[in-house]
Design an enzyme around this catalytic site. Structure first.
Site, PDB file in Angstrom:
ATOM      1  N   TYR A  50       0.897  -1.250  -0.056  1.00 54.20           N
ATOM      2  CA  TYR A  50      -0.030   0.055  -0.138  1.00 54.20           C
ATOM      3  C   TYR A  50       0.926   1.257   0.010  1.00 54.20           C
ATOM      4  CZ  TYR A  50      -3.620  -3.303   1.468  1.00 54.20           C
ATOM      5  OH  TYR A  50      -4.483  -4.457   1.671  1.00 54.20           O
ATOM      6  N   HIS A 108       0.684 -11.801   1.505  1.00 51.13           N
ATOM      7  CA  HIS A 108      -0.540 -10.900   0.988  1.00 51.13           C
ATOM      8  C   HIS A 108      -1.257 -11.835  -0.356  1.00 51.13           C
ATOM      9  CE1 HIS A 108      -1.378  -6.478  -0.094  1.00 51.13           C
ATOM     10  NE2 HIS A 108      -2.506  -7.074  -0.211  1.00 51.13           N
TER      11      HIS A 108
HETATM   12  N1  LIG Z   1      -5.590  -8.821   1.378  1.00 51.99           N
HETATM   13  C1  LIG Z   1      -5.954  -8.157   0.242  1.00 51.99           C
HETATM   14  O1  LIG Z   1      -5.752  -8.547  -0.915  1.00 51.99           O
HETATM   15  C2  LIG Z   1      -6.941  -6.769   0.296  1.00 51.99           C
HETATM   16  C3  LIG Z   1      -7.358  -6.532  -0.897  1.00 51.99           C
HETATM   17  C4  LIG Z   1      -8.225  -5.507  -0.630  1.00 51.99           C
HETATM   18  C5  LIG Z   1      -8.274  -4.803   0.348  1.00 51.99           C
HETATM   19  N2  LIG Z   1      -7.621  -4.872   1.441  1.00 51.99           N
HETATM   20  C6  LIG Z   1      -7.800  -4.224   3.100  1.00 51.99           C
HETATM   21  O2  LIG Z   1      -9.226  -4.529   3.086  1.00 51.99           O
HETATM   22  C7  LIG Z   1      -9.537  -2.862   3.512  1.00 51.99           C
HETATM   23  C8  LIG Z   1     -10.885  -2.674   3.206  1.00 51.99           C
HETATM   24  O3  LIG Z   1     -11.252  -2.913   1.614  1.00 51.99           O
HETATM   25  P1  LIG Z   1     -11.864  -1.968   0.496  1.00 51.99           P
HETATM   26  O4  LIG Z   1     -11.053  -0.657   0.851  1.00 51.99           O
HETATM   27  O5  LIG Z   1     -11.332  -2.791  -0.576  1.00 51.99           O
HETATM   28  O6  LIG Z   1     -13.132  -2.064   0.631  1.00 51.99           O
HETATM   29  P2  LIG Z   1     -14.294  -1.563   1.547  1.00 51.99           P
HETATM   30  O7  LIG Z   1     -13.872  -1.183   2.921  1.00 51.99           O
HETATM   31  O8  LIG Z   1     -15.382  -2.682   1.458  1.00 51.99           O
HETATM   32  O9  LIG Z   1     -14.924  -0.252   0.906  1.00 51.99           O
HETATM   33  C9  LIG Z   1     -14.184   0.985   0.900  1.00 51.99           C
HETATM   34  C10 LIG Z   1     -15.120   2.126   0.074  1.00 51.99           C
HETATM   35  O10 LIG Z   1     -16.570   2.032   0.690  1.00 51.99           O
HETATM   36  C11 LIG Z   1     -16.558   3.385   1.019  1.00 51.99           C
HETATM   37  N3  LIG Z   1     -17.240   3.525   2.474  1.00 51.99           N
HETATM   38  C12 LIG Z   1     -16.840   3.516   3.563  1.00 51.99           C
HETATM   39  N4  LIG Z   1     -17.848   3.262   4.547  1.00 51.99           N
HETATM   40  C13 LIG Z   1     -18.902   3.741   3.949  1.00 51.99           C
HETATM   41  C14 LIG Z   1     -20.199   3.784   4.427  1.00 51.99           C
HETATM   42  N5  LIG Z   1     -20.263   3.541   5.585  1.00 51.99           N
HETATM   43  N6  LIG Z   1     -21.224   4.267   3.624  1.00 51.99           N
HETATM   44  C15 LIG Z   1     -20.903   4.390   2.285  1.00 51.99           C
HETATM   45  N7  LIG Z   1     -19.797   4.117   1.744  1.00 51.99           N
HETATM   46  C16 LIG Z   1     -18.644   3.757   2.665  1.00 51.99           C
HETATM   47  C17 LIG Z   1     -15.292   4.262   1.203  1.00 51.99           C
HETATM   48  O11 LIG Z   1     -15.310   5.402   0.774  1.00 51.99           O
HETATM   49  P3  LIG Z   1     -14.688   6.777   1.677  1.00 51.99           P
HETATM   50  O12 LIG Z   1     -13.303   6.275   1.970  1.00 51.99           O
HETATM   51  O13 LIG Z   1     -14.689   7.753   0.712  1.00 51.99           O
HETATM   52  O14 LIG Z   1     -15.421   7.252   2.785  1.00 51.99           O
HETATM   53  C18 LIG Z   1     -14.345   3.313   0.027  1.00 51.99           C
HETATM   54  O15 LIG Z   1     -14.748   3.843  -1.197  1.00 51.99           O
HETATM   55  C19 LIG Z   1      -8.610  -2.292   2.492  1.00 51.99           C
HETATM   56  O16 LIG Z   1      -8.658  -0.802   2.727  1.00 51.99           O
HETATM   57  C20 LIG Z   1      -7.343  -3.055   2.810  1.00 51.99           C
HETATM   58  O17 LIG Z   1      -7.011  -2.479   4.018  1.00 51.99           O
HETATM   59  C21 LIG Z   1      -7.119  -6.155   1.619  1.00 51.99           C
END
Ligand SMILES: NC(=O)c1ccc[n+]([C@@H]2O[C@H](COP(=O)([O-])OP(=O)(O)OC[C@H]3O[C@@H](n4cnc5c(N)ncnc54)[C@H](OP(=O)(O)O)[C@@H]3O)[C@@H](O)[C@H]2O)c1
Length: 275
Positions: A50, A108
């Site tokens: 990241y 990862h």
């Molecule tokens: N291990 C892996 O391969 C892998 C892959 C992907 C992700 N990850 C980890 O998982 C975490 C979460 O996954 P993600 O970021 O892909 O998806 P997520 O957390 O499901 O969704 C994030 C999105 O949703 C929005 N959001 C957050 N809370 C909200 C709410 N209450 N209402 C409406 N929209 C909302 C955010 O916008 P705003 O920020 O604009 O509020 C952002 O655009 C990542 O940040 C990372 O740390 C790991």
């Protein structure tokens, strides 16, 4: 607020809710984490890939909280597979974070085409013995990958972090993971890009509980015994996403949520096939 915890197979506890940090920059993170810690978060998910571990470390060190009140996860990147490579990679992550240890170090992606994940796992086992990672686990591993590292090392990962949300529910992979005594952690828990948060059926469930759709989806993860790490950079949503411990989804609500399941996403399979 006392966050609920799950007990890992090594005896350590993991707070069931944390904050995701991808794709936030090191510049943005201190303010985001300040809001999160004030709201009650104690668990932060980052990764070498990241490029934001410096900002995560700044945010963590700026809190008045004791280190043992916090839970920090990082991940060994795809270019750092191999025994020596993974050991060096975690040292570099700790350096960027400014921490002596992480609570959880994950591989990862398995990168099966490289065929190095067993050696990478062996490195994590030694790093845990040295105290540089309290717990060790994997991410995006399928059952055959889990079985290979368990067989060769005799050590079962504590966590498998995989994509899970009501649309991509990965029911079978979740069951296969928990059957092996491994806690499932959900990435992309809100199903970004799936339209889930705009769905009218979920708006009905949210109104019934006087909550938002985001809160309903996060609650679904909690009630399914998953660790959940929603990412938000919006102060109001950061606070909203942790305000999920004063209501309970009932059987009717859960049936509505289960109906979204579409199985495996193309990106996930492509990543695994391509290594
Ligand atoms: N291990 C892996 O391969 C892998 C892959 C992907 C992700 N990850 C980890 O998982 C975490 C979460 O996954 P993600 O970021 O892909 O998806 P997520 O957390 O499901 O969704 C994030 C999105 O949703 C929005 N959001 C957050 N809370 C909200 C709410 N209450 N209402 C409406 N929209 C909302 C955010 O916008 P705003 O920020 O604009 O509020 C952002 O655009 C990542 O940040 C990372 O740390 C790991």
């Amino acid at each position: 607020m006392n966050l609920p915890v799950l007990v890992l197979n090594d005896g350590h506890e993991i707070p069931q809710l944390g904050i995701g940090t991808w794709p936030l920059s090191s510049t943005e993170l201190p303010a985001v984490l300040e809001t999160a810690f004030e709201a009650g978060y104690r668990h932060v998910d980052t990764a070498a890939a990241y490029g934001n571990e410096v900002g995560v470390g700044e945010g963590v060190r700026a809190t008045g909280l004791r280190r043992d009140e916090l839970f920090v996860t990082t991940k060994i990147g795809n270019d750092d597979h191999g025994f020596g490579e993974a050991r060096r990679a975690l040292d570099e992550s700790l350096e960027r974070l400014g921490l002596d240890y992480v609570d959880l170090a994950l591989i990862h992606w398995p990168m099966p085409a490289k065929n190095q994940f067993e050696r990478t796992w062996d490195a994590l086992v030694t790093l845990r013995e040295e105290g540089k990672a309290r717990s060790i686990g994997v991410s995006n591993f399928r059952p055959e990958h889990l079985d290979r590292i368990i067989r060769t090392s005799g050590v079962t990962p504590a966590v498998n972090q995989i994509e899970v949300n009501p649309v991509v529910s990965h029911r079978e992979l979740r069951a296969a993971t928990t059957r092996r005594g491994i806690v499932v952690e959900s990435w992309s828990p809100l199903g970004p890009g799936t339209g889930l948060l705009q769905d009218s059926r979920l708006q009905g469930v949210a109104e019934k509980h006087n909550k938002t759709v985001g809160q309903v989806v996060i609650r679904w993860h909690i009630q399914n015994n998953l660790v959940v790490i929603p990412k938000s950079a919006t102060p109001q949503r950061i606070r909203e996403n942790i305000d999920v411990f004063d209501f309970q989804l009932d059987d009717d609500d859960l049936l509505i949520l289960e109906a979204f399941d579409q199985g495996h996403p193309a990106t996930y399979s492509a990543h695994l096939a391509g290594g």
